[in-house]
Write a protein that holds these residues in place. Structure first.
Motif, PDB file in Angstrom:
ATOM      1  N   VAL A 265      -1.357   7.241   7.411  1.00  0.00           N
ATOM      2  CA  VAL A 265      -0.536   6.039   7.416  1.00  0.00           C
ATOM      3  C   VAL A 265      -1.478   4.851   7.249  1.00  0.00           C
ATOM      4  CG1 VAL A 265       1.062   4.603   8.730  1.00  0.00           C
ATOM      5  CG2 VAL A 265       1.176   7.104   8.933  1.00  0.00           C
ATOM      6  N   ASP A 266      -1.230   4.040   6.232  1.00  0.00           N
ATOM      7  CA  ASP A 266      -2.045   2.851   6.000  1.00  0.00           C
ATOM      8  C   ASP A 266      -1.402   1.640   6.659  1.00  0.00           C
ATOM      9  OD1 ASP A 266      -4.102   3.960   4.524  1.00  0.00           O
ATOM     10  OD2 ASP A 266      -3.181   3.544   2.577  1.00  0.00           O
ATOM     11  N   HIS A 267      -2.141   0.976   7.526  1.00  0.00           N
ATOM     12  CA  HIS A 267      -1.745  -0.333   8.036  1.00  0.00           C
ATOM     13  C   HIS A 267      -2.496  -1.365   7.201  1.00  0.00           C
ATOM     14  CE1 HIS A 267      -0.312   1.004  12.313  1.00  0.00           C
ATOM     15  NE2 HIS A 267       0.411   1.487  11.330  1.00  0.00           N
TER      16      HIS A 267
ATOM     17  N   TYR B  84      -3.336  -5.117   6.061  1.00  0.00           N
ATOM     18  CA  TYR B  84      -3.337  -6.515   6.481  1.00  0.00           C
ATOM     19  C   TYR B  84      -3.768  -7.361   5.284  1.00  0.00           C
ATOM     20  CZ  TYR B  84      -3.230  -4.284  11.040  1.00  0.00           C
ATOM     21  OH  TYR B  84      -2.876  -3.499  12.116  1.00  0.00           O
TER      22      TYR B  84
ATOM     23  N   GLU C 145       1.717  -4.882   6.552  1.00  0.00           N
ATOM     24  CA  GLU C 145       2.634  -3.906   5.960  1.00  0.00           C
ATOM     25  C   GLU C 145       2.175  -2.503   6.349  1.00  0.00           C
ATOM     26  OE1 GLU C 145       2.580  -4.426   1.784  1.00  0.00           O
ATOM     27  OE2 GLU C 145       3.446  -6.446   1.814  1.00  0.00           O
ATOM     28  N   GLU C 146       3.111  -1.570   6.377  1.00  0.00           N
ATOM     29  CA  GLU C 146       2.785  -0.169   6.665  1.00  0.00           C
ATOM     30  C   GLU C 146       3.246   0.699   5.504  1.00  0.00           C
ATOM     31  OE1 GLU C 146       3.272   1.704  10.695  1.00  0.00           O
ATOM     32  OE2 GLU C 146       4.773   2.893   9.621  1.00  0.00           O
ATOM     33  N   HIS C 147       2.330   1.501   4.980  1.00  0.00           N
ATOM     34  CA  HIS C 147       2.646   2.402   3.869  1.00  0.00           C
ATOM     35  C   HIS C 147       1.895   3.715   4.085  1.00  0.00           C
ATOM     36  CE1 HIS C 147       4.596  -0.799   1.591  1.00  0.00           C
ATOM     37  NE2 HIS C 147       3.537  -1.567   1.818  1.00  0.00           N
TER      38      HIS C 147
ATOM     39  N   VAL D 135      -4.014   7.058  11.360  1.00  0.00           N
ATOM     40  CA  VAL D 135      -3.737   5.721  10.852  1.00  0.00           C
ATOM     41  C   VAL D 135      -5.049   5.099  10.376  1.00  0.00           C
ATOM     42  CG1 VAL D 135      -2.978   3.383  11.452  1.00  0.00           C
ATOM     43  CG2 VAL D 135      -1.754   5.380  12.364  1.00  0.00           C
TER      44      VAL D 135
ATOM     45  N   ALA E 255      -6.590   1.342   8.912  1.00  0.00           N
ATOM     46  CA  ALA E 255      -6.328  -0.082   8.711  1.00  0.00           C
ATOM     47  C   ALA E 255      -7.095  -0.579   7.495  1.00  0.00           C
ATOM     48  CB  ALA E 255      -6.730  -0.882   9.943  1.00  0.00           C
TER      49      ALA E 255
ATOM     50  N   ASP F 117       1.666  -1.361  -1.268  1.00  0.00           N
ATOM     51  CA  ASP F 117       1.757   0.092  -1.243  1.00  0.00           C
ATOM     52  C   ASP F 117       0.839   0.671  -2.323  1.00  0.00           C
ATOM     53  OD1 ASP F 117       2.528   2.739  -1.420  1.00  0.00           O
ATOM     54  OD2 ASP F 117       4.650   2.315  -1.131  1.00  0.00           O
TER      55      ASP F 117
END
Length: 330
Positions: free
Chosen positions: A17-19, A21, A38-40, A98, A100, A305
């Motif tokens: 999961v990419d957070h 910024y 955003e979260e993708h 995750v 970032a 994304d």
């Protein structure tokens, strides 16, 4: 059209999961920056799998996710993109990692990796009959450095056992903590792709000072990697590509379509595009293939994304027809 008509690519890497910024500039101590979150989904394996599937290859992904909502959503996302997920391991009782990404307005990206190792591939995962069959029956294998060293070594060993050996592309990202363990395997790599710093780490003295400047690509890094048996060395960054091999001494400048200094999905697009061209043609990569893969990087200029930014073959064709920066009149 069956999978053999399209060409088969097996990719080994992570799914996370990419957070993300997005900020006007990178923050400094005591000086906040403006931006949004955003979260993708992403990861070195997932991004390249989606990129290759968008181009039209039959793609198999060997990866691992947690036994949670995010992991199940990642698998559904991959399937929607046409990626085979039979070899994506679901780790019971664990959460999907995750990562970032701090993306500045220039396109420069800083990354903070998840420090947990619970959701990772293991050497045994690549020893399974299904994994061995997927790797050895592929037209090409794209390996990233996201898995542990033992998994990278096992993947290279399995490729070597194939009756008709698939071309092996290795993307030296992220930088591994113990690159010296891979030196003996370099002769198995057909195409080694990375930034100049990533490639330098593979031949650097492990006892050197980390502050020592990166060795020169042309006089030191590329010759050493080729001497170790790498078939072709590709330095990729800033939407440009430098290729060195026994047959090629090639520098591909950035396209006119590249308006940023970099983008988070550029390297995934390059590797997938290069694999696509080789698998589709059935021959080693030539100048045109590297120019096309470089054009694919310019098609990814998005801050959001990353998988969604991966281009189709038609989009890459359009950019590839544009003149390069060096071709424009003074």
């Amino acid at each position: 059209m069956n999978s053999r008509d399209r060409g088969v690519l097996t990719i080994i890497g992570d799914s996370v999961v990419d957070h993300i910024y997005r900020t006007d500039r990178l923050p400094a101590e005591g000086v906040p920056a403006r931006g949004r979150f955003e979260e993708h989904f992403g990861g070195k394996g997932l991004n390249r799998a989606v990129a290759a599937a968008r181009l039209g290859l039959d793609v198999r992904l060997i990866s691992a996710v947690g036994d949670d909502v995010a992991g199940r959503r990642i698998i559904r996302c991959l399937r929607r993109e046409g990626v085979d997920t039979e070899l994506v391991k679901i780790v019971p009782g664990e959460t999907t990692p995750v990562v970032a990404l701090i993306v500045a307005s220039s396109g420069f990206t800083g990354i903070i990796q998840d420090g947990e190792d619970a959701v990772r591939l293991s050497r045994d995962d690549l020893r399974s009959a299904a994994a061995r069959s997927a790797i050895t029956s592929s037209d090409a294998v794209l390996l990233t450095f996201a898995p542990p060293i033992a998994v990278i070594e096992q993947a290279m060993a399995v490729v070597r056992t194939a009756h008709e050996r698939p071309r092996l592309l290795v993307q030296a990202t992220p930088q591994t903590d113990s690159p010296q363990y891979l030196t003996k395997h370099l002769s198995r790599i057909d195409y080694l792709i990375g930034t100049r710093r990533e490639l330098c780490e593979l031949v650097a003295d492990p006892g050197r000072d980390s502050e020592t400047p990166t060795a020169d690509f042309d006089s030191e890094v590329a010759p050493q990697l080729l001497a170790h048996g790498v078939g072709c060395v590709c330095a990729v960054e800033g939407f440009e590509c430098s290729v060195r091999s026994a047959e090629l001494n090639l520098d591909v400048p950035r396209s006119l379509a590249a308006v940023l200094s970099d983008s988070p999905g550029a390297y995934a697009a390059f590797a997938a595009a290069l694999a696509y061209r080789m698998v589709s043609s059935g021959r080693p990569a030539d100048r045109g293939d590297f120019e096309w893969a470089t054009a694919a990087m310019a098609a990814t200029q998005s801050f959001g994304d990353i998988p969604a930014a991966m281009p189709t073959a038609g989009e890459v064709d359009r950019i590839a027809r544009l003149p390069a920066v060096s071709d424009t009149p003074d």
